[in-house]
Design an enzyme around this catalytic site. Structure first.
Site, mmCIF file in Angstrom:
data_model
loop_
_atom_site.group_PDB
_atom_site.id
_atom_site.type_symbol
_atom_site.label_atom_id
_atom_site.label_comp_id
_atom_site.label_asym_id
_atom_site.label_seq_id
_atom_site.Cartn_x
_atom_site.Cartn_y
_atom_site.Cartn_z
ATOM 1 N N GLY A 28 0.838 -1.187 0.000
ATOM 2 C CA GLY A 28 0.000 0.000 0.000
ATOM 3 C C GLY A 28 0.874 1.237 0.000
ATOM 4 O O GLY A 28 2.090 1.163 0.205
ATOM 5 N N TYR A 29 0.228 2.375 -0.210
ATOM 6 C CA TYR A 29 0.958 3.639 -0.328
ATOM 7 C C TYR A 29 0.528 4.621 0.749
ATOM 8 O O TYR A 29 -0.652 4.930 0.886
ATOM 9 C CB TYR A 29 0.729 4.241 -1.729
ATOM 10 C CG TYR A 29 1.424 3.406 -2.776
ATOM 11 C CD1 TYR A 29 2.739 3.660 -3.119
ATOM 12 C CD2 TYR A 29 0.794 2.299 -3.341
ATOM 13 C CE1 TYR A 29 3.403 2.857 -4.021
ATOM 14 C CE2 TYR A 29 1.455 1.495 -4.245
ATOM 15 C CZ TYR A 29 2.760 1.774 -4.583
ATOM 16 O OH TYR A 29 3.430 0.973 -5.465
ATOM 17 N N LEU A 30 1.523 5.084 1.511
ATOM 18 C CA LEU A 30 1.288 6.166 2.458
ATOM 19 C C LEU A 30 1.256 7.493 1.711
ATOM 20 O O LEU A 30 0.596 8.436 2.125
ATOM 21 C CB LEU A 30 2.375 6.181 3.533
ATOM 22 C CG LEU A 30 2.366 4.962 4.462
ATOM 23 C CD1 LEU A 30 3.643 4.884 5.268
ATOM 24 C CD2 LEU A 30 1.149 4.999 5.371
#
Length: 156
Positions: A28-30
């Site tokens: 996932g991407y912060l």
């Protein structure tokens, strides 16, 4: 800390017979802004945080920093990520002196199979296996950060 890689679509699942490893990956991407993507990834029983900079004009080179973190940390950080967790199986295939990483996507990106090869220079020659298709290195739609927000299944 510069990553040089090229990306290709894959035209056949024949690579699976040639793979020497395979791991399930969730990431996932912060932050998914192109100037600085911040990714959290679990890969098998290991986890990583990666920061990538913007790609150069060819799309082949960009800054990359990666640090191994605990699975527990990654699990907690994945809960904070932007919508759209990537789920894929990564196969590694040795071809001549290079290793191709082939990702078979699941979930909302089901149907997409993509190969990457890391190089030491943008002009480095490498053997292209028969299952390698169209190059998509400079097509931002094939960045995982793009796919997390715009899944492959939704493409027209």
């Amino acid at each position: 800390m510069i990553e040089i890689e090229r990306k290709f679509l894959v035209t056949s699942e024949a690579f699976k017979k040639e793979a020497f490893t395979q791991n399930r990956i969730k990431q996932g991407y912060l932050s998914s802004v192109p100037q600085r993507t911040v990714r959290v990834r679990t890969k098998g029983d290991r986890a990583f945080m990666t920061v990538k900079g913007v790609s150069n004009s060819s799309g082949m080179s960009r800054f990359e920093w990666e640090k191994e973190i605990s699975i527990d940390e990654a699990t907690k950080l994945l809960e904070l990520c932007e919508k759209g967790i990537i789920d894929k199986t990564r196969f590694e295939v040795k071809v001549d002196n290079h290793t191709f990483e082939i990702d078979e996507f699941h979930g909302e990106n089901e149907g997409l199979i993509m190969a990457e090869i890391e190089l030491t220079s943008e002009n480095e020659n490498f053997e292209k296996p028969y299952w390698l298709g169209q190059e998509v290195t400079n097509d931002k739609r094939y960045y995982n950060s793009y796919l997390s927000a715009n899944p492959y299944k939704t493409w027209g």
